[in-house]
Design a protein around this motif. Structure first.
Motif, PDB file in Angstrom:
ATOM      1  N   HIS A 181       1.001  -1.183   0.057  1.00 46.91           N
ATOM      2  CA  HIS A 181      -0.120   0.041   0.026  1.00 46.91           C
ATOM      3  C   HIS A 181       0.715   1.299   0.099  1.00 46.91           C
ATOM      4  N   ASP A 182       2.066   1.341   0.766  1.00 49.21           N
ATOM      5  CA  ASP A 182       2.933   2.434   0.815  1.00 49.21           C
ATOM      6  C   ASP A 182       3.408   2.819  -0.594  1.00 49.21           C
ATOM      7  N   THR A 183       3.930   1.525  -1.092  1.00 50.43           N
ATOM      8  CA  THR A 183       4.558   1.694  -2.602  1.00 50.43           C
ATOM      9  C   THR A 183       3.344   2.337  -3.506  1.00 50.43           C
ATOM     10  N   ASP A 184       2.430   1.834  -3.307  1.00 49.97           N
ATOM     11  CA  ASP A 184       1.388   2.190  -4.289  1.00 49.97           C
ATOM     12  C   ASP A 184       1.006   3.503  -4.128  1.00 49.97           C
ATOM     13  N   GLU A 185       0.892   4.052  -2.762  1.00 48.71           N
ATOM     14  CA  GLU A 185       0.693   5.599  -2.570  1.00 48.71           C
ATOM     15  C   GLU A 185       1.940   6.471  -2.961  1.00 48.71           C
ATOM     16  N   GLN A 186       3.196   6.112  -2.787  1.00 48.47           N
ATOM     17  CA  GLN A 186       4.313   6.738  -3.381  1.00 48.47           C
ATOM     18  C   GLN A 186       4.208   6.863  -4.586  1.00 48.47           C
ATOM     19  N   GLY A 187       3.835   5.947  -5.552  1.00 49.06           N
ATOM     20  CA  GLY A 187       3.695   5.809  -6.851  1.00 49.06           C
ATOM     21  C   GLY A 187       2.828   7.060  -7.263  1.00 49.06           C
ATOM     22  N   LEU A 188       1.603   6.842  -6.678  1.00 47.52           N
ATOM     23  CA  LEU A 188       0.384   7.698  -6.976  1.00 47.52           C
ATOM     24  C   LEU A 188       0.943   9.320  -6.731  1.00 47.52           C
ATOM     25  N   VAL A 189       1.538   9.476  -5.559  1.00 44.75           N
ATOM     26  CA  VAL A 189       1.993  10.816  -5.129  1.00 44.75           C
ATOM     27  C   VAL A 189       3.093  11.364  -6.261  1.00 44.75           C
ATOM     28  N   GLU A 190       3.877  10.557  -6.754  1.00 42.81           N
ATOM     29  CA  GLU A 190       4.837  10.827  -7.646  1.00 42.81           C
ATOM     30  C   GLU A 190       4.021  11.227  -8.961  1.00 42.81           C
TER      31      GLU A 190
ATOM     32  N   VAL B 125       0.881  12.309  -9.252  1.00 44.36           N
ATOM     33  CA  VAL B 125       0.224  13.697  -9.023  1.00 44.36           C
ATOM     34  C   VAL B 125       1.329  14.551  -8.896  1.00 44.36           C
ATOM     35  N   ARG B 126       2.400  14.507  -8.545  1.00 50.23           N
ATOM     36  CA  ARG B 126       3.339  15.859  -8.624  1.00 50.23           C
ATOM     37  C   ARG B 126       3.676  15.938 -10.074  1.00 50.23           C
ATOM     38  N   SER B 127       3.678  14.970 -11.085  1.00 54.49           N
ATOM     39  CA  SER B 127       3.923  15.189 -12.185  1.00 54.49           C
ATOM     40  C   SER B 127       2.645  15.715 -13.090  1.00 54.49           C
ATOM     41  N   GLY B 128       1.578  15.646 -12.237  1.00 56.35           N
ATOM     42  CA  GLY B 128       0.194  16.423 -13.119  1.00 56.35           C
ATOM     43  C   GLY B 128      -0.703  15.361 -13.394  1.00 56.35           C
ATOM     44  N   SER B 129      -0.732  14.391 -12.918  1.00 52.88           N
ATOM     45  CA  SER B 129      -1.919  13.551 -13.368  1.00 52.88           C
ATOM     46  C   SER B 129      -3.057  13.419 -12.389  1.00 52.88           C
TER      47      SER B 129
ATOM     48  N   THR C 135      -5.815  11.824 -12.954  1.00 49.44           N
ATOM     49  CA  THR C 135      -6.244  10.491 -12.346  1.00 49.44           C
ATOM     50  C   THR C 135      -5.719   9.716 -11.457  1.00 49.44           C
ATOM     51  N   ALA C 136      -4.421  10.250 -11.358  1.00 44.43           N
ATOM     52  CA  ALA C 136      -3.675   9.676  -9.997  1.00 44.43           C
ATOM     53  C   ALA C 136      -3.973  10.422  -8.741  1.00 44.43           C
ATOM     54  N   PHE C 137      -4.413  11.749  -8.968  1.00 47.89           N
ATOM     55  CA  PHE C 137      -4.898  12.359  -7.833  1.00 47.89           C
ATOM     56  C   PHE C 137      -6.315  11.881  -7.380  1.00 47.89           C
ATOM     57  N   GLY C 138      -7.092  11.519  -8.317  1.00 48.25           N
ATOM     58  CA  GLY C 138      -8.247  11.039  -7.916  1.00 48.25           C
ATOM     59  C   GLY C 138      -8.129   9.750  -7.331  1.00 48.25           C
ATOM     60  N   ARG C 139      -7.548   8.696  -7.593  1.00 51.24           N
ATOM     61  CA  ARG C 139      -6.962   7.471  -7.057  1.00 51.24           C
ATOM     62  C   ARG C 139      -6.610   7.600  -5.689  1.00 51.24           C
TER      63      ARG C 139
END
Length: 186
Positions: free
Chosen positions: A5-14, A16-20, A22-26
């Motif tokens: 879960h931590d790894t998934d969240e870290q990937g999503l944060v990255e 989001v920081r890049s402007g996604s 879809t990732a922000f919603g998830r």
């Protein structure tokens, strides 16, 4: 499993920081019910809570570069949501001071099938407690809502509010004391 879960969240944060978007919603979707509940308890209104959370999420999106993949996003979202609630409470206080009137409360009673008399009594009790909580100073209300109602530990609340655990303990004690003074049944 927590590590995944931590790894998934870290990937999503990255992402989001890049402007996604879809990732922000998830990233934020699993936190929405808790954030809405927190805001509702702080503000006493579902509509205002939704607005506060929406504003918090918009602010988070705008400041997405500040998100740290190494830190849990839940604490960040909670802090931003609390700040938006504080802003609304300050505006509410100013509006009352300037005589723009009080805000309506539309708090539902818990599910069940009590008789009409019991339901009326429960609604009155709930409204009294909610209004008493609303009248607490913001610092006492935040501690009380985070720990007693939102179910966070005193340590978590202290970290979120930037104070010591002892301060949280004291604020909860004082909040409960004030509620007991105002309400005979607490």
């Amino acid at each position: 499993m927590q590590g995944q879960h931590d790894t998934d969240e870290q990937g999503l944060v990255e992402d989001v920081r890049s402007g996604s978007r879809t990732a922000f919603g998830r990233l934020v979707e699993p936190h929405l019910p808790r954030l809405l509940g927190l805001a509702r308890r702080m503000l006493g209104s579902s509509e205002e809570a939704e607005d506060a959370v929406q504003t918090a999420l918009a602010s988070t999106w705008v400041a997405r570069a500040k998100l740290d993949p190494a830190q849990p996003v839940a604490a960040y979202l909670t802090t931003v949501t609390l700040n938006k609630c504080r802003d609304r409470l300050r505006r509410r206080k100013a509006a009352r001071f300037l005589s723009f009137g009080l805000f309506d409360m539309d708090l539902p009673v818990a599910a069940g099938t009590p008789d009409a008399e019991t339901e009326i009594g429960d609604r009155q009790t709930l409204e009294s407690v909610s209004r008493a909580i609303e009248r607490l100073p913001v610092k006492l209300r935040e501690a009380l809502v985070l720990v007693t109602i939102d179910g966070r530990s005193q340590r978590e609340a202290a970290e979120l509010l930037g104070v010591t655990e002892k301060t949280i303990e004291t604020r909860i004690y004082r909040a409960r004391q004030r509620l007991r003074e105002k309400l005979d049944f607490v």
